[in-house]
Every structure is written in C-alpha cells, then in structure tokens.
Design a protein around this motif. Structure first.
Motif, PDB file in Angstrom:
ATOM      1  N   LEU A  29       1.277  -1.745   0.122  1.00 40.07           N
ATOM      2  CA  LEU A  29      -0.060  -0.141  -0.013  1.00 40.07           C
ATOM      3  C   LEU A  29       1.046   1.270  -0.007  1.00 40.07           C
ATOM      4  CD1 LEU A  29      -2.597  -1.372   2.777  1.00 40.07           C
ATOM      5  CD2 LEU A  29      -3.248  -0.725   0.537  1.00 40.07           C
ATOM      6  N   ALA A  30       1.796   1.415   0.411  1.00 37.57           N
ATOM      7  CA  ALA A  30       2.706   2.728   0.620  1.00 37.57           C
ATOM      8  C   ALA A  30       3.426   2.640  -0.202  1.00 37.57           C
ATOM      9  CB  ALA A  30       3.982   2.407   1.569  1.00 37.57           C
ATOM     10  N   ALA A  31       3.897   1.345  -1.656  1.00 39.64           N
ATOM     11  CA  ALA A  31       4.338   1.390  -2.211  1.00 39.64           C
ATOM     12  C   ALA A  31       3.882   1.643  -3.026  1.00 39.64           C
ATOM     13  CB  ALA A  31       4.806  -0.017  -2.946  1.00 39.64           C
ATOM     14  N   ALA A  32       2.229   1.414  -3.544  1.00 37.63           N
ATOM     15  CA  ALA A  32       1.347   2.719  -4.632  1.00 37.63           C
ATOM     16  C   ALA A  32       1.283   3.800  -4.219  1.00 37.63           C
ATOM     17  CB  ALA A  32      -0.010   1.280  -4.377  1.00 37.63           C
ATOM     18  N   LYS A 206       2.052  12.639  16.504  1.00 42.36           N
ATOM     19  CA  LYS A 206       2.209  11.021  17.402  1.00 42.36           C
ATOM     20  C   LYS A 206       2.997  10.649  16.893  1.00 42.36           C
ATOM     21  CE  LYS A 206      -3.028  12.413  16.552  1.00 42.36           C
ATOM     22  NZ  LYS A 206      -4.766  12.001  16.223  1.00 42.36           N
ATOM     23  N   VAL A 207       2.694   9.433  17.341  1.00 42.67           N
ATOM     24  CA  VAL A 207       3.797   7.862  16.956  1.00 42.67           C
ATOM     25  C   VAL A 207       2.765   6.280  17.362  1.00 42.67           C
ATOM     26  CG1 VAL A 207       5.616   6.536  17.394  1.00 42.67           C
ATOM     27  CG2 VAL A 207       5.781   9.362  17.632  1.00 42.67           C
ATOM     28  N   PHE A 208       2.411   5.925  16.172  1.00 43.84           N
ATOM     29  CA  PHE A 208       1.379   4.784  16.825  1.00 43.84           C
ATOM     30  C   PHE A 208       2.823   3.821  15.804  1.00 43.84           C
ATOM     31  CE2 PHE A 208      -0.587   1.631  13.725  1.00 43.84           C
ATOM     32  CZ  PHE A 208      -1.111   1.054  14.885  1.00 43.84           C
ATOM     33  N   LYS A 209       3.632   3.294  16.436  1.00 45.79           N
ATOM     34  CA  LYS A 209       4.658   2.473  16.384  1.00 45.79           C
ATOM     35  C   LYS A 209       4.014   0.759  15.304  1.00 45.79           C
ATOM     36  CE  LYS A 209       8.928   1.689  16.749  1.00 45.79           C
ATOM     37  NZ  LYS A 209       8.934   0.917  15.100  1.00 45.79           N
ATOM     38  N   ILE A 210       3.049   0.441  15.449  1.00 48.68           N
ATOM     39  CA  ILE A 210       2.751  -0.867  14.719  1.00 48.68           C
ATOM     40  C   ILE A 210       2.932  -0.824  12.977  1.00 48.68           C
ATOM     41  CG2 ILE A 210       1.163  -2.884  14.115  1.00 48.68           C
ATOM     42  CD1 ILE A 210       0.103  -1.888  16.788  1.00 48.68           C
ATOM     43  N   GLY A 211       4.157  -1.162  12.664  1.00 49.33           N
ATOM     44  CA  GLY A 211       4.116  -1.513  11.530  1.00 49.33           C
ATOM     45  C   GLY A 211       5.167  -0.066  10.191  1.00 49.33           C
ATOM     46  N   THR A 212       6.115   0.802  11.525  1.00 45.97           N
ATOM     47  CA  THR A 212       6.651   1.661  11.041  1.00 45.97           C
ATOM     48  C   THR A 212       7.782   1.211  10.478  1.00 45.97           C
ATOM     49  OG1 THR A 212       7.248   1.372  13.612  1.00 45.97           O
ATOM     50  CG2 THR A 212       6.001   3.341  12.910  1.00 45.97           C
ATOM     51  N   GLY A 213       7.664   0.203  11.139  1.00 48.06           N
ATOM     52  CA  GLY A 213       9.149  -0.674   9.841  1.00 48.06           C
ATOM     53  C   GLY A 213       8.964  -0.870   8.184  1.00 48.06           C
ATOM     54  N   ASP A 214       8.034  -1.175   8.112  1.00 50.31           N
ATOM     55  CA  ASP A 214       7.190  -2.230   7.119  1.00 50.31           C
ATOM     56  C   ASP A 214       7.121  -0.925   6.183  1.00 50.31           C
ATOM     57  OD1 ASP A 214       6.836  -4.387   8.336  1.00 50.31           O
ATOM     58  OD2 ASP A 214       4.695  -4.114   8.632  1.00 50.31           O
ATOM     59  N   ILE A 215       7.060   0.090   6.856  1.00 52.62           N
ATOM     60  CA  ILE A 215       7.193   1.692   5.422  1.00 52.62           C
ATOM     61  C   ILE A 215       8.324   2.057   5.253  1.00 52.62           C
ATOM     62  CG2 ILE A 215       6.309   4.835   5.741  1.00 52.62           C
ATOM     63  CD1 ILE A 215       3.515   2.580   5.741  1.00 52.62           C
ATOM     64  N   PHE A 216       8.773   2.457   6.454  1.00 54.67           N
ATOM     65  CA  PHE A 216      10.605   2.564   6.120  1.00 54.67           C
ATOM     66  C   PHE A 216      11.104   1.376   5.321  1.00 54.67           C
ATOM     67  CE2 PHE A 216      15.137   2.702   6.367  1.00 54.67           C
ATOM     68  CZ  PHE A 216      15.277   3.723   6.637  1.00 54.67           C
ATOM     69  N   SER A 217      11.098   0.307   4.999  1.00 53.19           N
ATOM     70  CA  SER A 217      11.627  -0.591   4.220  1.00 53.19           C
ATOM     71  C   SER A 217      10.621  -0.692   3.084  1.00 53.19           C
ATOM     72  CB  SER A 217      11.249  -2.078   4.830  1.00 53.19           C
ATOM     73  OG  SER A 217      12.147  -2.795   6.046  1.00 53.19           O
ATOM     74  N   ALA A 218       9.555  -0.413   2.842  1.00 49.01           N
ATOM     75  CA  ALA A 218       9.315  -0.900   1.904  1.00 49.01           C
ATOM     76  C   ALA A 218       9.593   1.825   0.766  1.00 49.01           C
ATOM     77  CB  ALA A 218       7.614   0.239   1.644  1.00 49.01           C
ATOM     78  N   VAL A 219       9.335   2.207   1.330  1.00 44.14           N
ATOM     79  CA  VAL A 219       9.891   3.507   0.860  1.00 44.14           C
ATOM     80  C   VAL A 219      11.518   3.353   0.579  1.00 44.14           C
ATOM     81  CG1 VAL A 219      10.235   6.286   0.998  1.00 44.14           C
ATOM     82  CG2 VAL A 219       8.086   4.853   2.205  1.00 44.14           C
ATOM     83  N   PHE A 220      12.316   2.826   1.325  1.00 41.22           N
ATOM     84  CA  PHE A 220      13.761   2.829   0.441  1.00 41.22           C
ATOM     85  C   PHE A 220      13.428   1.640  -0.177  1.00 41.22           C
ATOM     86  CE2 PHE A 220      17.442   0.339   0.654  1.00 41.22           C
ATOM     87  CZ  PHE A 220      18.606   1.334   1.397  1.00 41.22           C
ATOM     88  N   ALA A 221      13.051   1.161  -0.777  1.00 40.20           N
ATOM     89  CA  ALA A 221      12.677  -0.057  -1.873  1.00 40.20           C
ATOM     90  C   ALA A 221      12.418   0.974  -3.204  1.00 40.20           C
ATOM     91  CB  ALA A 221      11.998  -1.661  -1.923  1.00 40.20           C
ATOM     92  N   ARG A 249      -1.348   7.265   9.962  1.00 39.30           N
ATOM     93  CA  ARG A 249      -1.819   6.131   9.744  1.00 39.30           C
ATOM     94  C   ARG A 249      -2.076   5.728   7.963  1.00 39.30           C
ATOM     95  NH1 ARG A 249      -4.895   3.860  14.924  1.00 39.30           N
ATOM     96  NH2 ARG A 249      -4.636   5.548  16.541  1.00 39.30           N
ATOM     97  N   GLU A 250      -2.332   6.423   8.164  1.00 37.31           N
ATOM     98  CA  GLU A 250      -2.959   6.630   6.093  1.00 37.31           C
ATOM     99  C   GLU A 250      -1.245   6.132   5.267  1.00 37.31           C
ATOM    100  OE1 GLU A 250      -5.400  10.226   5.843  1.00 37.31           O
ATOM    101  OE2 GLU A 250      -6.803   8.819   6.700  1.00 37.31           O
ATOM    102  N   PHE A 251      -1.690   6.081   3.593  1.00 36.42           N
ATOM    103  CA  PHE A 251      -0.729   6.211   2.677  1.00 36.42           C
ATOM    104  C   PHE A 251      -0.934   7.526   2.101  1.00 36.42           C
ATOM    105  CE2 PHE A 251      -1.741   2.282   4.060  1.00 36.42           C
ATOM    106  CZ  PHE A 251      -0.654   1.431   4.576  1.00 36.42           C
ATOM    107  N   ASN A 252      -1.542   8.119   2.192  1.00 33.76           N
ATOM    108  CA  ASN A 252      -1.935   9.510   1.411  1.00 33.76           C
ATOM    109  C   ASN A 252      -0.432  10.866   1.135  1.00 33.76           C
ATOM    110  OD1 ASN A 252      -3.003   9.962   3.780  1.00 33.76           O
ATOM    111  ND2 ASN A 252      -3.778  11.887   2.653  1.00 33.76           N
ATOM    112  N   PHE A 253       0.901  10.235   1.284  1.00 31.17           N
ATOM    113  CA  PHE A 253       2.121  10.546   1.461  1.00 31.17           C
ATOM    114  C   PHE A 253       1.751  12.291   0.101  1.00 31.17           C
ATOM    115  CE2 PHE A 253       3.372   6.558   2.095  1.00 31.17           C
ATOM    116  CZ  PHE A 253       3.178   6.111   3.619  1.00 31.17           C
ATOM    117  N   ASP A 254       2.624  12.918   0.964  1.00 31.21           N
ATOM    118  CA  ASP A 254       2.462  14.718   0.804  1.00 31.21           C
ATOM    119  C   ASP A 254       4.199  14.386   0.518  1.00 31.21           C
ATOM    120  OD1 ASP A 254       2.387  16.858  -1.047  1.00 31.21           O
ATOM    121  OD2 ASP A 254       1.715  18.141   0.530  1.00 31.21           O
TER     122      ASP A 254
END
Length: 387
Positions: A29-32, A206-221, A249-254
């Motif tokens: 979802l982050a990559a998309a 805010k800090v919502f920690k669940i899945g932040t590592g997944d986001i990091f890996s996805a964006v790095f990739a 906690r959303e994927f609408n990155f600006d």
C-alpha cells in the motif's frame, strides 16, 4: 515493484486498531502511493478474502498462496509484545512463494518462505530468531540491500559493535547496502564502498509504532531498488515517510511536505525522570510499563516512586504520568520548569493546571509520550555534550 511479505491481522487495544495488513500488505500500500504497477505476493486464508480485495482496489496486483488459517497479532499498546494466534510453534512454516521483478522487496514470513529473483532486491528478515540468509533458499539478485534493526543485525552477525556488525554482514551477504533502523536514533546506512551515513529520525505529532518498520523498508525499496536513488537519500526519505505515517496511519503521502519534517537532533540516550503514582495496581502497571518502554528506546530511567534508594535527580527530560501525583512529584516538576528541563505529560485524564503549565509537550497517547520524552532527552544530552 514487487512486494513479497506477510498479510496478517493486527489488533491493538490502546489506541484502537483493527486492520489486516502485515508487512507485505502495508508495504504494498505504501509503494502503491508512490508507484504504478505494484505487485504483492503473499499467503492468505479464505478469511483474508476481504482484505485482499481491499488491497486490490488500490491498483495492486495480489498473488496469493493458500494457508490454513489467518494469523493475528494482538497488542495491548503499540510498544507491547504482541500475542500471536496461532502461536509461532503451531504455524507450519514450509510453504513457498516464488516471485520475480526488476525491483523486489522481500520480507520474512511466519508461515513460509519466498524465493525471489530481482535486479535489485531489498531484504527485511523481520526477525532476530535465526534469520536466514537472503541467498539460502535460492533467491538471486544483482544488487542486494538488507534492512534490519539493531537487534536483528547483532543476532545475525553475533557482534555487538554496530559498525563491525554491519561490515561483517556486507561481506557475508555480498550486499551493496546494509541499513540499520535505530529507533529514536534514526538509521545508519553502510555501503560496500565504505561510505557510512547516519539518517535522523523525524518528528511527528503522534507516534503509532505498529508497522513503521514496514513503511521504512517499502519507501527505501521504492527509491533505492525501483528509482535507483543513492541509498543514503533513499533511507532519509524513508525516515521522513515514517514520520508522516505516524501522524495519520494513512498512505496519502505528500512528497513536497516531507522536506518540512523536523529532524530529531540527537544521537539518542540521555537520562529521564519518570514521575507518577503507584498507589493502585493500574497506576503501578502504567509506571512499570513506561519505565520498560523508555529503556527499550535506549534511555536511562530514574523513578522516585520505583527507585527509593536513588539519590540525585539531575536529568535530561521528565515524563509525567499525570494520575494522582504526590506532592513531592509536583515540587520536582515545578523545579524542572525553572531549570528548563523538558517535561512531557501523559494526560489521559484531568490534570492539575500546575502540571500542564510546566509541560513542554502534552499528549493523551502512551506511545507518543514515550517517544517525545526519549527525543527530548537525547536532544538535551546532545546540547550538553556540545557545550
């Protein structure tokens, strides 16, 4: 880009969260949100059908391999250890996925493994429990980047020194890059060329920690494997995206607004004083949980209520669990304000005006309070060292 990773249900009590994402679903979802033509290969049960459909509505091509039942991670709060159902020992781990692409992000699985073929591959093992080599199952790539946290790196390398461990893994895994996620300290990027770059963490409200590592890996990739950006720049963008995800906690990155993200200007560490009450079981539990969480974030914690033998309370930041504070605690907090010590108040219920007046930051969220305090302590320590 092709993402290969788990699709797991995630439950959290505080704050409330119920979503079927897992490392693979969240990363796809982050990559998309950043790329067209994203694929996800994962394991799924019949119960996961609606989650698969939801991911497909984002334009992601999902390839599933059947598993017997859904897998659930249940958290009390985002920093707590998850309860996993079925238990790890009851999950059969011999299923296999095969996937290929120019750019592939491969995560470790609970229920199986993935053999991938790529031009550039990013591998996030997702475990410190004997994580397998990228190459062990026959996976191939022309260039490999590994993304892992400090515990995973030290477990794989069996070395305590971070730089030595990273250099060892670069050679052992024939990798071009090793990216080490370091929590409040940001990330460190080690390249086979010898270049080392440290990337800061970025602030979020805010800090919502669940899945932040997944986001990091996805964006790095996305930026390293797909767009072939230098690894240090890709890691910096990944850290910025994590900050944005923590807020919403959303994927609408600006993407343009990411440049406005404020870095945490510290190397971590520092000493925190934890103030609160331990008169009831609930109060004592919260204090113990906060102390444990802060220590896991790499800071030293002093607590007048829990450390009766400790004397001297010179600290880099104070965390106040505002629930029935004793008079001595109120006096120390007032002194903190006079001494310009940063004060973070976890304000889950009505708080005395005096405490709020002393607060540098106030939040109603437990995890956010831990990170705000750890960031503040690290920055205070960094300023003190520079003086």
């Amino acid at each position: 880009m092709h993402v290969v990773g788990g699709l797991y249900r995630e439950l959290c009590d505080i704050p409330s969260w119920d979503a079927t994402m897992g490392s693979g679903g969240r990363a796809a979802l982050a990559a998309a949100a950043l790329l067209p033509n994203v694929e996800l290969s994962t394991f799924a049960s019949s119960v996961d059908h609606h989650a698969v459909l939801a991911i497909q509505t984002k334009g992601i091509a999902v390839h599933t391999t059947n598993r017997a039942s859904p897998i659930v991670f249940a958290y009390f709060h985002p920093l707590s250890a998850p309860y996993i159902e079925p238990p790890r020992g009851a999950i059969e781990g011999d299923a296999l996925i095969k996937a290929a692409g120019e750019a592939v992000l491969r995560f470790g699985f609970l229920e199986g493994d993935a053999v991938v073929e790529a031009n550039r591959a990013v591998y996030d093992p997702q475990t410190w429990r004997n994580p397998p080599s990228f190459w062990a199952n026959g996976s191939t790539t022309k260039e490999l980047a590994l993304v892992m946290n400090e515990l995973e790196l030290r477990s794989i390398s069996e070395l305590d020194n971070l730089a030595s461990a990273a250099q060892h893994i670069l050679k052992k895994e024939k990798a071009a890059v090793v990216v080490v996620k370091r929590g409040t300290r940001g990330a460190s990027v080690y390249e086979a060329t010898g270049k080392v770059t440290h990337v800061p963490a970025y602030r979020s409200r805010k800090v919502f920690k669940i899945g932040t590592g997944d986001i990091f890996s996805a964006v790095f990739a996305v930026y390293w494997a797909e767009k072939q950006m230098p690894p240090s720049e890709a890691a910096d963008l990944a850290s910025r995206f994590v900050s944005a995800y923590c807020d919403t906690r959303e994927f609408n990155f600006d993407e343009p607004s990411l440049q406005l993200r404020e870095p945490v200007s510290s190397g971590g560490g520092g000493v925190i004083r934890l103030e609160g009450s331990i008169m009831s079981l609930g109060q004592r539990y919260t204090m113990e949980e906060a102390r444990f969480a802060l220590r896991e974030l790499g800071v030293d914690v002093l607590c007048p209520q829990l450390d009766a033998t400790v004397t001297g309370w010179n600290v880099d930041a104070t965390l106040v669990i505002s629930d029935g504070l004793p008079a001595q605690a109120l006096a120390r907090i007032a002194k903190d304000k006079d001494s310009a010590v940063p004060v973070v108040v976890l304000n889950e219920r009505a708080t005395a005006e005096m405490v709020l007046a002393c607060a540098t930051w106030t939040t109603e969220d437990f995890t956010t309070a831990m990170y705000l305090t750890a960031w503040a302590a690290g920055e205070t320590q960094a300023r003190r060292i520079q003086q």
